[in-house]
Design a protein around this motif. Structure first.
Motif, PDB file in Angstrom:
ATOM      1  N   LEU A  49      -1.141 -42.514  -4.794  1.00 34.31           N
ATOM      2  CA  LEU A  49      -0.152 -41.394  -5.350  1.00 34.31           C
ATOM      3  C   LEU A  49      -0.236 -40.183  -4.524  1.00 34.31           C
ATOM      4  CD1 LEU A  49       1.916 -40.615  -7.504  1.00 34.31           C
ATOM      5  CD2 LEU A  49      -0.123 -39.733  -8.938  1.00 34.31           C
ATOM      6  N   ALA A  50      -1.429 -39.636  -3.940  1.00 34.16           N
ATOM      7  CA  ALA A  50      -1.490 -38.647  -3.104  1.00 34.16           C
ATOM      8  C   ALA A  50      -0.684 -38.742  -2.071  1.00 34.16           C
ATOM      9  CB  ALA A  50      -3.195 -38.257  -3.118  1.00 34.16           C
ATOM     10  N   ALA A  51      -1.039 -39.819  -1.366  1.00 38.36           N
ATOM     11  CA  ALA A  51      -0.567 -40.162   0.038  1.00 38.36           C
ATOM     12  C   ALA A  51       1.194 -40.260  -0.163  1.00 38.36           C
ATOM     13  CB  ALA A  51      -0.925 -41.568   0.527  1.00 38.36           C
ATOM     14  N   ALA A  52       1.672 -40.804  -1.121  1.00 40.98           N
ATOM     15  CA  ALA A  52       2.965 -40.992  -1.487  1.00 40.98           C
ATOM     16  C   ALA A  52       3.593 -39.655  -1.648  1.00 40.98           C
ATOM     17  CB  ALA A  52       3.279 -41.932  -2.605  1.00 40.98           C
ATOM     18  N   LEU A  53       3.054 -38.786  -2.390  1.00 36.45           N
ATOM     19  CA  LEU A  53       3.604 -37.297  -2.730  1.00 36.45           C
ATOM     20  C   LEU A  53       3.387 -36.621  -1.161  1.00 36.45           C
ATOM     21  CD1 LEU A  53       2.186 -36.757  -6.213  1.00 36.45           C
ATOM     22  CD2 LEU A  53       4.299 -37.160  -5.545  1.00 36.45           C
ATOM     23  N   GLY A  54       2.363 -36.650  -0.845  1.00 35.53           N
ATOM     24  CA  GLY A  54       2.157 -35.998   0.669  1.00 35.53           C
ATOM     25  C   GLY A  54       3.251 -36.367   1.755  1.00 35.53           C
ATOM     26  N   LEU A  55       3.695 -37.690   1.954  1.00 36.13           N
ATOM     27  CA  LEU A  55       4.694 -38.040   2.489  1.00 36.13           C
ATOM     28  C   LEU A  55       6.113 -37.279   2.116  1.00 36.13           C
ATOM     29  CD1 LEU A  55       5.481 -39.722   5.064  1.00 36.13           C
ATOM     30  CD2 LEU A  55       5.986 -41.577   3.563  1.00 36.13           C
ATOM     31  N   LEU A  56       6.270 -37.470   0.899  1.00 37.09           N
ATOM     32  CA  LEU A  56       7.512 -36.807   0.411  1.00 37.09           C
ATOM     33  C   LEU A  56       7.654 -35.382   0.738  1.00 37.09           C
ATOM     34  CD1 LEU A  56      10.248 -37.660  -1.234  1.00 37.09           C
ATOM     35  CD2 LEU A  56       8.944 -37.012  -3.172  1.00 37.09           C
ATOM     36  N   VAL A 139       2.860 -48.186  -1.940  1.00 36.07           N
ATOM     37  CA  VAL A 139       3.000 -48.200  -0.470  1.00 36.07           C
ATOM     38  C   VAL A 139       4.295 -48.644  -0.001  1.00 36.07           C
ATOM     39  CG1 VAL A 139       2.053 -49.620   1.455  1.00 36.07           C
ATOM     40  CG2 VAL A 139       0.595 -48.901  -0.304  1.00 36.07           C
ATOM     41  N   ALA A 140       5.135 -49.421  -0.916  1.00 41.51           N
ATOM     42  CA  ALA A 140       6.527 -49.742  -0.535  1.00 41.51           C
ATOM     43  C   ALA A 140       7.443 -48.441  -0.621  1.00 41.51           C
ATOM     44  CB  ALA A 140       6.963 -51.041  -1.510  1.00 41.51           C
ATOM     45  N   TYR A 141       7.185 -47.634  -1.456  1.00 40.46           N
ATOM     46  CA  TYR A 141       7.951 -46.452  -1.297  1.00 40.46           C
ATOM     47  C   TYR A 141       7.685 -45.670  -0.184  1.00 40.46           C
ATOM     48  CZ  TYR A 141       9.204 -46.768  -6.308  1.00 40.46           C
ATOM     49  OH  TYR A 141       9.562 -47.130  -7.612  1.00 40.46           O
ATOM     50  N   MET A 142       6.368 -45.357   0.407  1.00 37.36           N
ATOM     51  CA  MET A 142       6.091 -44.808   1.526  1.00 37.36           C
ATOM     52  C   MET A 142       6.677 -45.462   2.556  1.00 37.36           C
ATOM     53  SD  MET A 142       2.036 -43.558   1.192  1.00 37.36           S
ATOM     54  CE  MET A 142       1.424 -44.944   0.125  1.00 37.36           C
ATOM     55  N   VAL A 143       6.774 -46.728   2.712  1.00 39.71           N
ATOM     56  CA  VAL A 143       7.322 -47.355   3.988  1.00 39.71           C
ATOM     57  C   VAL A 143       8.796 -47.192   4.079  1.00 39.71           C
ATOM     58  CG1 VAL A 143       7.923 -49.523   4.947  1.00 39.71           C
ATOM     59  CG2 VAL A 143       5.636 -49.162   4.002  1.00 39.71           C
ATOM     60  N   ASN A 144       9.473 -47.198   2.889  1.00 37.30           N
ATOM     61  CA  ASN A 144      10.819 -46.701   2.678  1.00 37.30           C
ATOM     62  C   ASN A 144      11.347 -45.474   3.415  1.00 37.30           C
ATOM     63  OD1 ASN A 144      12.860 -48.907   1.263  1.00 37.30           O
ATOM     64  ND2 ASN A 144      11.137 -49.211   0.448  1.00 37.30           N
ATOM     65  N   TYR A 145      10.311 -44.600   2.852  1.00 35.62           N
ATOM     66  CA  TYR A 145      10.566 -43.018   3.111  1.00 35.62           C
ATOM     67  C   TYR A 145      10.541 -43.086   4.806  1.00 35.62           C
ATOM     68  CZ  TYR A 145      11.572 -41.428  -1.468  1.00 35.62           C
ATOM     69  OH  TYR A 145      12.187 -41.234  -2.813  1.00 35.62           O
ATOM     70  N   ALA A 146       9.135 -43.537   5.116  1.00 33.00           N
ATOM     71  CA  ALA A 146       9.193 -43.408   6.570  1.00 33.00           C
ATOM     72  C   ALA A 146      10.059 -43.930   7.668  1.00 33.00           C
ATOM     73  CB  ALA A 146       7.695 -43.937   6.825  1.00 33.00           C
ATOM     74  N   VAL A 147      10.368 -45.183   7.581  1.00 35.55           N
ATOM     75  CA  VAL A 147      11.441 -45.910   8.073  1.00 35.55           C
ATOM     76  C   VAL A 147      12.856 -45.290   8.003  1.00 35.55           C
ATOM     77  CG1 VAL A 147      12.388 -48.039   8.593  1.00 35.55           C
ATOM     78  CG2 VAL A 147      10.222 -48.105   8.031  1.00 35.55           C
ATOM     79  N   GLY A 148      13.165 -44.845   6.613  1.00 32.43           N
ATOM     80  CA  GLY A 148      14.639 -44.405   6.274  1.00 32.43           C
ATOM     81  C   GLY A 148      14.571 -43.135   6.993  1.00 32.43           C
ATOM     82  N   THR A 149      13.452 -42.263   6.774  1.00 33.82           N
ATOM     83  CA  THR A 149      13.620 -40.757   7.483  1.00 33.82           C
ATOM     84  C   THR A 149      13.767 -41.026   8.966  1.00 33.82           C
ATOM     85  OG1 THR A 149      12.260 -39.873   5.873  1.00 33.82           O
ATOM     86  CG2 THR A 149      12.422 -38.653   7.899  1.00 33.82           C
TER      87      THR A 149
END
Length: 290
Positions: A49-56, A139-149
């Motif tokens: 969760l911390a990694a996902a919020l940090g990426l966001l 993790v799927a959310y993070m990959v989506n945000y990274a590739v999408g961005t």
């Protein structure tokens, strides 16, 4: 003032929708048990969760820089998107009954948000197996945000409603107040791949992996995801090419999430991975029936 009202209405709808979905998919007994174990569950998923919020947070903080980079590169792809599919979205709008406009508008604005929030809520509150799927989803959310961005920075694209006179911007005609909210959270050039499609398919893909433990959630997630994906085209917001690319990204991100969590759980000292879906030696309760 209109933005505040729309934001409040959307937030309330998401909270209610997610709560009802969790109650339906997990069941009142498991929800009651979850309150006795919240600390352990929270600690277990905290790194993800911390990694996902940090990426966001990084995504939001770097938005200005990314817009400047995108303008400097000036790689416009809207003509190419139109060359691939032509008037497909126009034909889709004409073939879809007008009576469904309210349904698809609600799916795009509210159903999508409920899908993103209800998934983590269901897995977090479930008695067994949910933590593993929650980690995969994050993790799927993070990959989506990274590739999408990355794609939104590299490519400048506009949806069919801004490119074709034959396509109507139905969402903003039906509910004009939502334009302020969508403009506040995303740029109108965030077209390829479709973020609504990629995230919806990611949730549906993880839900499919968890189908034996959470059959009701699988059906709900699948139905919501399909409706959201269709709505992005019917409302004139995305090309079919955007949606196809988003679906590939969503499915791929779910697969990557499963692989990363498997490796991380194997390396965790003194802990084995949660049991995955599949035959078990003990009968399992039907979610929502207890």
């Amino acid at each position: 003032m209109a933005l505040l009202r729309v934001t409040a209405l959307t937030g309330l709808s998401v909270i209610v929708g997610s709560a009802v979905t969790a109650l339906l998919c997990v069941g009142p007994r498991q929800l009651s048990r979850a309150t006795n174990d919240l600390g352990h569950r929270a600690r277990d998923v905290a790194p993800y969760l911390a990694a996902a919020l940090g990426l966001l947070a990084v995504k939001q903080l770097t938005q200005g820089y990314r817009i400047r980079i995108s303008r400097a590169l000036d790689w416009h792809i809207t003509d190419e998107l139109y060359a691939i599919e032509g008037e497909f979205v126009t034909a889709l709008q004409r073939a879809t009954p007008d009576a469904t406009l309210e349904l698809f508008s609600a799916a795009y604005m509210l159903g999508f948000a409920v899908l993103l929030v209800a998934g983590p809520a269901v897995y977090f509150l479930a008695r067994e197996g949910g933590q593993r799927h929650l980690k995969e989803l994050l993790v799927a959310y993070m990959v989506n945000y990274a590739v999408g961005t990355l794609c939104y920075t590299l490519f400048v694209g506009y949806g069919p409603r801004k490119y074709l006179d034959s396509v109507d911007g139905l969402l903003y005609q039906f509910y004009p107040e939502t334009q302020e909210l969508t403009a506040a959270v995303a740029s109108n050039t965030n077209v390829f791949p479709s973020p609504h499609a990629s995230l919806s398919v990611a949730v549906a893909a993880v839900a499919w992996r968890s189908r034996r433990r959470f059959p009701r959630w699988t059906w709900i997630a699948g139905a919501l995801a399909a409706t959201v994906v269709y709505s992005t085209m019917y409302l004139g917001i995305h090309w079919a090419t955007d949606v196809l690319a988003g679906a590939v990204l969503g499915a791929g991100s779910a697969a990557v999430g499963a692989r990363i969590v498997t490796r991380a759980e194997r390396r965790a000292p003194g802990e084995g991975p949660d049991r995955l879906d599949g035959p078990t030696s003990e009968p399992e309760p039907t979610p929502g029936d207890d």
